[in-house]
Design a protein around this motif. Structure first.
Motif, PDB file in Angstrom:
ATOM      1  N   ASN A 166       4.414  -2.403 -14.901  1.00 36.40           N
ATOM      2  CA  ASN A 166       4.865  -1.812 -16.106  1.00 36.40           C
ATOM      3  C   ASN A 166       4.477  -0.763 -16.099  1.00 36.40           C
ATOM      4  OD1 ASN A 166       2.199  -1.783 -17.163  1.00 36.40           O
ATOM      5  ND2 ASN A 166       2.196  -4.009 -17.747  1.00 36.40           N
ATOM      6  N   ASN A 167       4.549   0.017 -17.670  1.00 30.54           N
ATOM      7  CA  ASN A 167       4.433   1.389 -17.700  1.00 30.54           C
ATOM      8  C   ASN A 167       2.858   1.873 -17.414  1.00 30.54           C
ATOM      9  OD1 ASN A 167       7.124   1.691 -18.355  1.00 30.54           O
ATOM     10  ND2 ASN A 167       6.793   1.897 -20.386  1.00 30.54           N
ATOM     11  N   TYR A 168       1.924   0.734 -17.483  1.00 30.47           N
ATOM     12  CA  TYR A 168       0.467   1.489 -17.375  1.00 30.47           C
ATOM     13  C   TYR A 168      -0.092   0.907 -16.237  1.00 30.47           C
ATOM     14  CZ  TYR A 168       1.440   1.444 -22.621  1.00 30.47           C
ATOM     15  OH  TYR A 168       1.977   1.875 -23.746  1.00 30.47           O
ATOM     16  N   SER A 169       0.501   0.122 -15.497  1.00 31.79           N
ATOM     17  CA  SER A 169       0.103  -0.251 -14.008  1.00 31.79           C
ATOM     18  C   SER A 169      -0.755   0.736 -13.179  1.00 31.79           C
ATOM     19  CB  SER A 169       0.893  -1.175 -13.322  1.00 31.79           C
ATOM     20  OG  SER A 169       1.370  -2.197 -13.971  1.00 31.79           O
ATOM     21  N   LEU A 170      -0.035   2.003 -13.147  1.00 31.93           N
ATOM     22  CA  LEU A 170      -0.721   2.903 -12.192  1.00 31.93           C
ATOM     23  C   LEU A 170      -1.361   4.016 -12.716  1.00 31.93           C
ATOM     24  CD1 LEU A 170       2.064   2.989  -9.242  1.00 31.93           C
ATOM     25  CD2 LEU A 170       0.224   1.399  -9.504  1.00 31.93           C
ATOM     26  N   LYS A 171      -1.288   3.958 -14.096  1.00 32.70           N
ATOM     27  CA  LYS A 171      -2.104   5.237 -14.744  1.00 32.70           C
ATOM     28  C   LYS A 171      -3.919   5.314 -14.495  1.00 32.70           C
ATOM     29  CE  LYS A 171       1.347   5.992 -18.040  1.00 32.70           C
ATOM     30  NZ  LYS A 171       1.652   7.079 -17.486  1.00 32.70           N
ATOM     31  N   SER A 220       6.714   4.420  -8.573  1.00 33.18           N
ATOM     32  CA  SER A 220       5.724   4.712  -9.642  1.00 33.18           C
ATOM     33  C   SER A 220       4.629   5.401  -9.501  1.00 33.18           C
ATOM     34  CB  SER A 220       5.344   3.234  -9.983  1.00 33.18           C
ATOM     35  OG  SER A 220       6.461   2.370 -10.325  1.00 33.18           O
ATOM     36  N   ALA A 221       4.017   5.311  -8.082  1.00 35.18           N
ATOM     37  CA  ALA A 221       2.699   5.991  -7.550  1.00 35.18           C
ATOM     38  C   ALA A 221       3.070   7.486  -7.706  1.00 35.18           C
ATOM     39  CB  ALA A 221       2.525   5.627  -5.978  1.00 35.18           C
ATOM     40  N   LEU A 222       4.105   7.934  -7.197  1.00 38.82           N
ATOM     41  CA  LEU A 222       4.501   9.497  -7.115  1.00 38.82           C
ATOM     42  C   LEU A 222       4.448  10.039  -8.734  1.00 38.82           C
ATOM     43  CD1 LEU A 222       7.208   9.572  -4.316  1.00 38.82           C
ATOM     44  CD2 LEU A 222       5.036  10.539  -4.357  1.00 38.82           C
ATOM     45  N   TYR A 223       5.111   9.476  -9.592  1.00 37.10           N
ATOM     46  CA  TYR A 223       5.187   9.615 -10.942  1.00 37.10           C
ATOM     47  C   TYR A 223       3.648   9.621 -11.667  1.00 37.10           C
ATOM     48  CZ  TYR A 223      10.174  10.176 -11.047  1.00 37.10           C
ATOM     49  OH  TYR A 223      11.687  10.549 -10.923  1.00 37.10           O
ATOM     50  N   SER A 224       3.063   8.602 -11.235  1.00 36.98           N
ATOM     51  CA  SER A 224       1.823   8.545 -11.883  1.00 36.98           C
ATOM     52  C   SER A 224       0.949   9.779 -11.575  1.00 36.98           C
ATOM     53  CB  SER A 224       1.309   7.136 -11.113  1.00 36.98           C
ATOM     54  OG  SER A 224      -0.168   7.083 -11.769  1.00 36.98           O
ATOM     55  N   VAL A 225       0.782  10.186 -10.181  1.00 38.29           N
ATOM     56  CA  VAL A 225       0.141  11.344  -9.826  1.00 38.29           C
ATOM     57  C   VAL A 225       0.806  12.540 -10.388  1.00 38.29           C
ATOM     58  CG1 VAL A 225      -0.590  12.808  -7.877  1.00 38.29           C
ATOM     59  CG2 VAL A 225      -0.582  10.296  -7.593  1.00 38.29           C
ATOM     60  N   ARG A 226       1.975  12.703 -10.505  1.00 33.79           N
ATOM     61  CA  ARG A 226       2.642  13.939 -11.041  1.00 33.79           C
ATOM     62  C   ARG A 226       2.207  13.897 -12.565  1.00 33.79           C
ATOM     63  NH1 ARG A 226       8.698  14.015 -12.776  1.00 33.79           N
ATOM     64  NH2 ARG A 226       7.487  12.765 -14.307  1.00 33.79           N
ATOM     65  N   ASP A 227       2.305  12.904 -13.365  1.00 30.56           N
ATOM     66  CA  ASP A 227       2.226  12.787 -14.589  1.00 30.56           C
ATOM     67  C   ASP A 227       0.701  13.011 -15.244  1.00 30.56           C
ATOM     68  OD1 ASP A 227       4.709  12.209 -15.103  1.00 30.56           O
ATOM     69  OD2 ASP A 227       4.384  10.160 -15.480  1.00 30.56           O
ATOM     70  N   SER A 258      -5.772  12.904  -1.746  1.00 28.10           N
ATOM     71  CA  SER A 258      -4.847  11.910  -1.665  1.00 28.10           C
ATOM     72  C   SER A 258      -5.508  10.607  -2.457  1.00 28.10           C
ATOM     73  CB  SER A 258      -4.574  11.325  -0.208  1.00 28.10           C
ATOM     74  OG  SER A 258      -5.592  10.954   0.469  1.00 28.10           O
ATOM     75  N   ILE A 259      -4.661   9.809  -2.954  1.00 27.14           N
ATOM     76  CA  ILE A 259      -5.039   8.458  -3.343  1.00 27.14           C
ATOM     77  C   ILE A 259      -4.079   7.341  -2.892  1.00 27.14           C
ATOM     78  CG2 ILE A 259      -3.343   9.059  -5.380  1.00 27.14           C
ATOM     79  CD1 ILE A 259      -5.158   7.406  -7.105  1.00 27.14           C
ATOM     80  N   THR A 260      -4.765   6.306  -2.654  1.00 23.59           N
ATOM     81  CA  THR A 260      -4.347   5.223  -1.898  1.00 23.59           C
ATOM     82  C   THR A 260      -4.151   4.099  -2.997  1.00 23.59           C
ATOM     83  OG1 THR A 260      -4.848   5.638   0.139  1.00 23.59           O
ATOM     84  CG2 THR A 260      -4.315   3.227  -0.408  1.00 23.59           C
ATOM     85  N   PHE A 261      -2.860   3.627  -3.504  1.00 23.52           N
ATOM     86  CA  PHE A 261      -2.478   2.526  -4.427  1.00 23.52           C
ATOM     87  C   PHE A 261      -2.167   1.319  -3.749  1.00 23.52           C
ATOM     88  CE2 PHE A 261      -1.210   6.526  -6.429  1.00 23.52           C
ATOM     89  CZ  PHE A 261      -1.525   6.570  -7.737  1.00 23.52           C
ATOM     90  N   ARG A 262      -2.605   0.179  -4.270  1.00 26.84           N
ATOM     91  CA  ARG A 262      -2.721  -1.162  -3.725  1.00 26.84           C
ATOM     92  C   ARG A 262      -2.030  -2.027  -4.891  1.00 26.84           C
ATOM     93  NH1 ARG A 262      -5.045  -1.100   1.040  1.00 26.84           N
ATOM     94  NH2 ARG A 262      -6.731   0.628   1.463  1.00 26.84           N
ATOM     95  N   VAL A 278       0.813  -1.136   0.113  1.00 26.60           N
ATOM     96  CA  VAL A 278       0.036   0.170   0.078  1.00 26.60           C
ATOM     97  C   VAL A 278       0.730   1.259  -0.082  1.00 26.60           C
ATOM     98  CG1 VAL A 278      -1.658   1.234   1.236  1.00 26.60           C
ATOM     99  CG2 VAL A 278      -1.929  -1.025   1.257  1.00 26.60           C
ATOM    100  N   VAL A 279       0.673   2.032  -0.904  1.00 31.88           N
ATOM    101  CA  VAL A 279       1.335   3.466  -0.964  1.00 31.88           C
ATOM    102  C   VAL A 279       0.155   4.522  -0.968  1.00 31.88           C
ATOM    103  CG1 VAL A 279       2.622   4.904  -2.125  1.00 31.88           C
ATOM    104  CG2 VAL A 279       3.388   2.769  -1.919  1.00 31.88           C
ATOM    105  N   ARG A 280       0.397   5.513  -0.158  1.00 32.27           N
ATOM    106  CA  ARG A 280      -0.758   6.706  -0.053  1.00 32.27           C
ATOM    107  C   ARG A 280      -0.023   7.972  -0.431  1.00 32.27           C
ATOM    108  NH1 ARG A 280      -2.657  10.589   3.857  1.00 32.27           N
ATOM    109  NH2 ARG A 280      -4.727  11.282   3.257  1.00 32.27           N
TER     110      ARG A 280
END
Length: 248
Positions: free
Chosen positions: A223-228, A189-196, A144-148, A125-127
């Motif tokens: 992969n490149n799409y997992s957290l988009k 990946s989570a940080l870059y996803s929100v920033r992007d 905020s968004i919580t990624f699992r 888990v990453v918030r």
């Protein structure tokens, strides 16, 4: 940690250095075969990228000053010139990144201060917290968004079979280390996803409270799409056509 944001101290150092003066002092350092006046610039505080290139440049100058034969001097001078150009490029890159971040900072900010878990399970888990606004005149909105991500361990057949079965403690330690590496990659990946998402003009109100990472169907990894999270309808297609592409 400064994964996606340049720290305030690094920004201050970058702003204290003039590009033209830097290049002039780099040329002077090559002529004098030592850092000399260049040392007074706060380059070592401009981030790891710049600091590393400064170290390489200093070593190249030292090698040049110690060269004896004409051929060796020529080679070492060429190396020093290239190292100086690398230093200049690294500084310019960081300066441009800072300017981009300051422009983006008028509209959004992604908080990268995420604490490492004291213990890892297979359910990672990453918030990620953030603030955003539509224009610079609007008040900030916080969210905020919580990624699992559910880790699916797979056997590694290329590793040799140990002569003796590891102890339970050793196995647990190895599992924690592996999960820690996976969590770190997941967190980045989570940080870059929100920033992007924001960089692409995303509306912060559209960010879900939670998102389950969609792992690669072949490897079970990210992969490149997992957290988009904003491209969910494309994830199935991307997951089918992309194998083992890792990001960041």
């Amino acid at each position: 940690m400064t994964e996606i944001n340049i720290s305030d101290s690094e920004k201050s150092a970058l702003k204290a250095v003039d590009r033209r003066e830097l290049n002039n002092l780099i040329d002077q350092a090559v002529r004098e075969e030592q850092l000399g006046t260049l040392s007074r610039l706060p380059l070592s505080s401009c981030g790891t990228y710049v600091a590393t290139k400064l170290t390489y440049f200093g070593k190249a100058l030292k090698a040049l000053s110690e060269a004896k034969s004409a051929k060796n001097i020529e080679n070492k001078r060429d190396s020093a010139v290239r190292a100086g150009r690398d230093l200049s490029f690294a500084f310019s890159s960081m300066k441009c990144r800072m300017e981009t971040e300051e422009q983006e900072g008028e509209r959004f900010y992604v908080d990268e201060n995420i604490l490492w878990p004291s213990h890892f399970s297979k359910n990672l888990v990453v918030r990620v917290s953030f603030r955003w606004r539509r224009t610079a005149d609007d008040a900030w909105t916080f969210g905020s968004i919580t990624f699992r991500h559910d880790v699916q361990p797979r056997p590694v057949y290329t590793l040799p079979v140990p002569k003796r079965k590891p102890s339970a403690w050793k196995q647990a330690e190895g599992q924690q280390n592996e999960l820690g590496r996976t969590w770190e990659h997941f967190m980045h990946s989570a940080l870059y996803s929100v920033r992007d998402f924001f960089r692409e003009g995303g509306d912060g109100s559209k960010i879900p409270e939670a998102f389950q990472a969609i792992a690669d169907r072949h490897t079970g990894e990210l992969n490149n799409y997992s957290l988009k999270f904003w491209r969910q309808k494309y994830l199935a297609f991307a997951n089918h056509n992309t194998v083992g592409q890792h990001i960041f």
